[in-house]
Scaffold this motif. Sequence first.
Motif, PDB file in Angstrom:
ATOM      1  N   ARG A 228       0.838  -1.198   0.000  1.00  0.00           N
ATOM      2  CA  ARG A 228       0.000   0.000   0.000  1.00  0.00           C
ATOM      3  C   ARG A 228       0.873   1.248   0.000  1.00  0.00           C
ATOM      4  O   ARG A 228       1.944   1.262   0.606  1.00  0.00           O
ATOM      5  CB  ARG A 228      -0.906   0.027   1.228  1.00  0.00           C
ATOM      6  CG  ARG A 228      -1.955  -1.042   1.206  1.00  0.00           C
ATOM      7  CD  ARG A 228      -2.829  -0.896   2.409  1.00  0.00           C
ATOM      8  NE  ARG A 228      -3.856  -1.930   2.441  1.00  0.00           N
ATOM      9  CZ  ARG A 228      -4.742  -2.040   3.401  1.00  0.00           C
ATOM     10  NH1 ARG A 228      -4.736  -1.201   4.420  1.00  0.00           N
ATOM     11  NH2 ARG A 228      -5.628  -2.990   3.353  1.00  0.00           N
TER      12      ARG A 228
ATOM     13  N   THR B  79      -0.276   7.414   6.878  1.00  0.00           N
ATOM     14  CA  THR B  79      -0.959   6.139   7.046  1.00  0.00           C
ATOM     15  C   THR B  79      -0.985   5.387   5.728  1.00  0.00           C
ATOM     16  O   THR B  79      -0.931   5.994   4.649  1.00  0.00           O
ATOM     17  CB  THR B  79      -2.393   6.347   7.577  1.00  0.00           C
ATOM     18  OG1 THR B  79      -2.988   5.080   7.769  1.00  0.00           O
ATOM     19  CG2 THR B  79      -3.235   7.163   6.631  1.00  0.00           C
TER      20      THR B  79
ATOM     21  N   GLY C  19      -3.482   3.017   5.445  1.00  0.00           N
ATOM     22  CA  GLY C  19      -4.884   2.643   5.368  1.00  0.00           C
ATOM     23  C   GLY C  19      -5.729   3.694   6.061  1.00  0.00           C
ATOM     24  O   GLY C  19      -5.224   4.690   6.564  1.00  0.00           O
ATOM     25  N   GLY C  20      -7.019   3.490   6.091  1.00  0.00           N
ATOM     26  CA  GLY C  20      -7.917   4.470   6.687  1.00  0.00           C
ATOM     27  C   GLY C  20      -8.257   4.169   8.128  1.00  0.00           C
ATOM     28  O   GLY C  20      -9.191   4.728   8.678  1.00  0.00           O
ATOM     29  N   ASN C  21      -7.492   3.297   8.789  1.00  0.00           N
ATOM     30  CA  ASN C  21      -7.830   2.882  10.135  1.00  0.00           C
ATOM     31  C   ASN C  21      -6.967   3.579  11.192  1.00  0.00           C
ATOM     32  O   ASN C  21      -6.737   3.054  12.254  1.00  0.00           O
ATOM     33  CB  ASN C  21      -7.666   1.361  10.246  1.00  0.00           C
ATOM     34  CG  ASN C  21      -8.495   0.769  11.351  1.00  0.00           C
ATOM     35  OD1 ASN C  21      -9.403   1.411  11.851  1.00  0.00           O
ATOM     36  ND2 ASN C  21      -8.170  -0.444  11.735  1.00  0.00           N
ATOM     37  N   HIS C  22      -6.495   4.768  10.892  1.00  0.00           N
ATOM     38  CA  HIS C  22      -5.650   5.537  11.812  1.00  0.00           C
ATOM     39  C   HIS C  22      -6.544   6.308  12.770  1.00  0.00           C
ATOM     40  O   HIS C  22      -7.515   6.950  12.365  1.00  0.00           O
ATOM     41  CB  HIS C  22      -4.761   6.485  11.000  1.00  0.00           C
ATOM     42  CG  HIS C  22      -3.634   7.061  11.783  1.00  0.00           C
ATOM     43  ND1 HIS C  22      -3.789   8.144  12.599  1.00  0.00           N
ATOM     44  CD2 HIS C  22      -2.339   6.690  11.857  1.00  0.00           C
ATOM     45  CE1 HIS C  22      -2.624   8.431  13.148  1.00  0.00           C
ATOM     46  NE2 HIS C  22      -1.724   7.557  12.712  1.00  0.00           N
ATOM     47  N   SER C  23      -6.210   6.264  14.065  1.00  0.00           N
ATOM     48  CA  SER C  23      -7.102   6.850  15.076  1.00  0.00           C
ATOM     49  C   SER C  23      -7.266   8.362  14.913  1.00  0.00           C
ATOM     50  O   SER C  23      -8.380   8.890  15.023  1.00  0.00           O
ATOM     51  CB  SER C  23      -6.601   6.517  16.481  1.00  0.00           C
ATOM     52  OG  SER C  23      -5.302   7.054  16.679  1.00  0.00           O
TER      53      SER C  23
ATOM     54  N   LYS D 134      -9.405   9.084  11.943  1.00  0.00           N
ATOM     55  CA  LYS D 134     -10.819   8.837  12.258  1.00  0.00           C
ATOM     56  C   LYS D 134     -11.425  10.004  13.023  1.00  0.00           C
ATOM     57  O   LYS D 134     -12.564  10.410  12.766  1.00  0.00           O
ATOM     58  CB  LYS D 134     -10.958   7.553  13.085  1.00  0.00           C
ATOM     59  CG  LYS D 134     -10.846   6.279  12.293  1.00  0.00           C
ATOM     60  CD  LYS D 134     -11.081   5.097  13.212  1.00  0.00           C
ATOM     61  CE  LYS D 134     -11.062   3.803  12.467  1.00  0.00           C
ATOM     62  NZ  LYS D 134     -11.307   2.660  13.357  1.00  0.00           N
TER      63      LYS D 134
ATOM     64  N   LYS E 133     -12.081  12.794  10.587  1.00  0.00           N
ATOM     65  CA  LYS E 133     -13.248  12.513   9.736  1.00  0.00           C
ATOM     66  C   LYS E 133     -14.543  12.677  10.513  1.00  0.00           C
ATOM     67  O   LYS E 133     -15.540  13.159   9.972  1.00  0.00           O
ATOM     68  CB  LYS E 133     -13.160  11.097   9.146  1.00  0.00           C
ATOM     69  CG  LYS E 133     -12.101  10.992   8.054  1.00  0.00           C
ATOM     70  CD  LYS E 133     -12.042   9.606   7.452  1.00  0.00           C
ATOM     71  CE  LYS E 133     -11.011   9.553   6.344  1.00  0.00           C
ATOM     72  NZ  LYS E 133     -10.934   8.240   5.701  1.00  0.00           N
TER      73      LYS E 133
END
Length: 120
Positions: free
Chosen positions: A79, A95, A97-101, A104, A107
């Motif tokens: 990635r 990052t 991916g989109g799973n970074h605290s 989030k 967003k």
Amino acid sequence: MSRLAEFRHLEQELARQTAQLEEMKNDEGLKREVEFETKLRDLLAEYNFSLKNIIAAIDPQSLNRGAPQPQPKRTRRPRQVKVYKNPHSGETVETKGGNHSILKQWKAEHGADEVETWLQ
């Protein structure tokens, strides 16, 4: 076709095949092949070998022809690192991916569409 006609047809077919079988039983070539196969199987049994062992010894490539070849293991491409910079605080997040605290939180606070515009 009536049952009687079918019976007579099968009877004729059986007679023809019986004559063919008798002809083959008297064939010297077939007798030699049967004798060879019998001797070969006896010899294999005596030494605890199978036909696969003999085939592998004579032609090792023949065993691989029927077996499916293993598929090369596919790997995902790595990635890409995405860098987001918050224009309000100047903070950056890297990052894959989109799973970074923190991402989030941004967003949730500013909306996903707006945060995507912060992508460097």
